[in-house]
Motif scaffolding. Structure first.
Motif, mmCIF file in Angstrom:
data_model
loop_
_atom_site.group_PDB
_atom_site.id
_atom_site.type_symbol
_atom_site.label_atom_id
_atom_site.label_comp_id
_atom_site.label_asym_id
_atom_site.label_seq_id
_atom_site.Cartn_x
_atom_site.Cartn_y
_atom_site.Cartn_z
ATOM 1 N N GLN A 280 30.224 34.937 -13.957
ATOM 2 C CA GLN A 280 31.130 34.007 -13.598
ATOM 3 C C GLN A 280 32.395 35.384 -13.442
ATOM 4 O OE1 GLN A 280 32.335 30.509 -15.067
ATOM 5 N NE2 GLN A 280 32.732 29.724 -13.118
ATOM 6 N N GLU A 290 28.837 34.989 -4.849
ATOM 7 C CA GLU A 290 28.487 33.424 -5.218
ATOM 8 C C GLU A 290 27.559 32.401 -5.104
ATOM 9 O OE1 GLU A 290 32.272 30.840 -5.534
ATOM 10 O OE2 GLU A 290 32.228 32.374 -3.269
ATOM 11 N N TYR A 294 25.258 29.948 -8.111
ATOM 12 C CA TYR A 294 25.876 28.198 -7.646
ATOM 13 C C TYR A 294 23.646 28.481 -7.305
ATOM 14 C CZ TYR A 294 30.066 28.291 -7.857
ATOM 15 O OH TYR A 294 31.692 28.397 -8.195
ATOM 16 N N ASN A 297 22.504 28.847 -11.340
ATOM 17 C CA ASN A 297 23.714 27.937 -12.810
ATOM 18 C C ASN A 297 23.141 26.651 -12.682
ATOM 19 O OD1 ASN A 297 24.909 28.702 -14.420
ATOM 20 N ND2 ASN A 297 26.859 27.472 -13.685
#
Length: 448
Positions: A280, A290, A294, A297
């Motif tokens: 992050q 990003e 995601y 994650n």
């Protein structure tokens, strides 16, 4: 209870008959040998839960029998010695050598039965372990192992966080083994920080013959090699931004094209990524995409550092020593009680990797069968002194043994106090008191 097989080594016919009769009444199977040599042969052939041996035998002594077994077997069964010639010095030497327990004649046979019930109950047979093996005996690692079966087959990508050397690849292989369910599936491990940027695309996608200078043959890339299995990307935070884009596209389209190729190839794999860095934070710094973050994650697992799971230290150490001995066809080295104490007390900045490296060096350099603190900590880092610490007193050693013994029993019985107390042959109240003294927690304790 299911019948456990006991090996009795006793040359006194009256005592031998009485022990055999009593243990059969208690539901045990029992083989009785009069001499140590016959017992030695039988113990290597059969899967005994416990060995009960007199010290004085007609051919050679019971403690010598134990020494021979531990020098030739990867994992000898728990050993109980019986003698009429006891002394504190003898007790200390036997316990330090690894004997599970010790009784003196004359003894209460009911007490002997309780001790053997506890030893046989706490012995976890290797065949009872899952094929993929456990991750550890600590509560945190057992909780982690409980999560894996729920996600291994269903999650398309899993992110593993943890310090360097903490065992992230071990967890990745565990996930792969659970998902594969015994089937032959590829496992491809890649350290993203070790692949040069100039070779990144060719290594991941593969290439056709003649695609560039030096490409004298066709080569499959990491993506293609992992098809139908698991791709483990270690240190995913080191992947360059350009390669991050390509990885995201492969994950979305499940197809790849080799460098210099003219057609796409199907490429479907489960992805396990690992990092010791804060992804992050890398996203906020613009060093990690990003959208890829995601995508990765969805399921995140954390492998705690070794200093946060002291219960695993001796478990890992013994497994390594056993594996090292088997691989090198050498007798398995034992840990001196003072060494055990030093291992547990050490902070392990290098985590499991440092533990394994220290033990490997100790096995290579030590000429003895028992590893002393100075063998493992030649720099004296573990105890901060110039000399090796003195061996612990008998009471301190027994206290440490009790701690490990009760914890192993709790692990086997999933933290259930009543079942554990019954297996150990003590009352529930007594177990509670010992757990409180040793700061151990069971499932019922956690619930309350």
């Amino acid at each position: 209870m299911s019948e456990s097989l006991i090996c009795l080594v006793e040359d006194d016919p009256i005592m031998g008959e009485s022990i055999v009769e009593r243990f059969r009444l208690e539901g045990f199977g029992i083989d009785w040998h009069i001499g140590a040599a016959a017992a030695y042969e039988a113990i290597q052939r059969k899967n005994y839960a416990v060995v009960i041996s007199d010290v004085r035998l007609p051919d050679f002594s019971g403690d010598e029998l134990y020494t021979r077994l531990t020098s030739t077997m990867t994992k000898a069964p728990p050993f109980m010695l019986v003698t009429a010639y006891a002394s504190i010095d003898k007790a200390v030497s036997m316990l330090k050598a690894g004997v599970a327990d010790y009784v003196t004649k004359p003894f209460d046979i009911a007490e002997l039965v309780h001790k053997i019930q506890a030893l046989s109950a706490c012995k976890i047979p290797e065949e009872a372990m899952p094929a993929h093996g456990p991750l550890g005996v600590s509560a945190t690692m057992r909780s982690l192992a409980d999560v894996v079966p729920r996600i291994a087959k269903r999650a398309s990508s899993i992110l593993v966080n943890g310090e360097s050397g903490s065992g992230k690849e071990v967890l990745a292989r565990h996930i792969h083994d659970v998902a594969a369910s015994g089937q032959e599936e590829p496992f491809v491990a890649v350290n993203c920080g070790a692949v040069p940027d100039t070779l990144m695309e060719a290594e991941f996608f593969g290439h056709e013959r003649g695609a560039f200078t030096g490409a004298d043959r066709q080569k499959k890339g990491f993506f293609e090699l992992a098809h139908g299995g698991t791709l483990f990307l270690d240190e995913i935070g080191e992947l360059p931004l350009a390669m991050q884009v390509k990885l995201l596209r492969v994950l979305q389209e499940k197809r790849v094209r080799r460098v210099g190729g003219e057609r796409d190839l199907e490429c479907n794999f489960r992805l396990v990524c690992a990092t010791h860095r804060d992804l992050q934070q890398l996203v906020s710094e613009g060093r990690f995409r990003e959208d890829l973050f995601y995508r990765l994650n969805v399921v995140t697992l954390r492998v705690p550092p070794l200093r946060e799971r002291n219960d695993d230290v001796l478990w890992i150490a013994r497994r390594f020593l056993s594996g090292y001995g088997a691989t090198n066809h050498e007798p398995v080295k034992a840990l001196h009680p003072a060494t055990e104490a030093a291992l547990v007390a050490f902070n392990w900045p290098g985590n499991v990797r440092e533990l394994r490296n220290r033990l490997e060096r100790a096995c290579l350099m030590s000429t003895g069968s028992v590893l002393l603190p100075a063998d493992v900590f030649s720099d004296h880092a573990a105890y901060g002194g110039e000399e090796s610490p003195d061996a612990p007193s008998l009471s301190a050693y027994m206290d440490r043994c009790e701690n490990l013994y009760i914890n192993n029993a709790l692990v086997q019985h999933h933290g259930r106090i009543t079942e554990t107390a019954a297996a150990l042959g003590i009352s529930r109240k007594s177990l509670w008191e010992r757990m409180r003294r040793h700061r151990l927690a069971g499932q019922e304790a956690a619930n309350e």
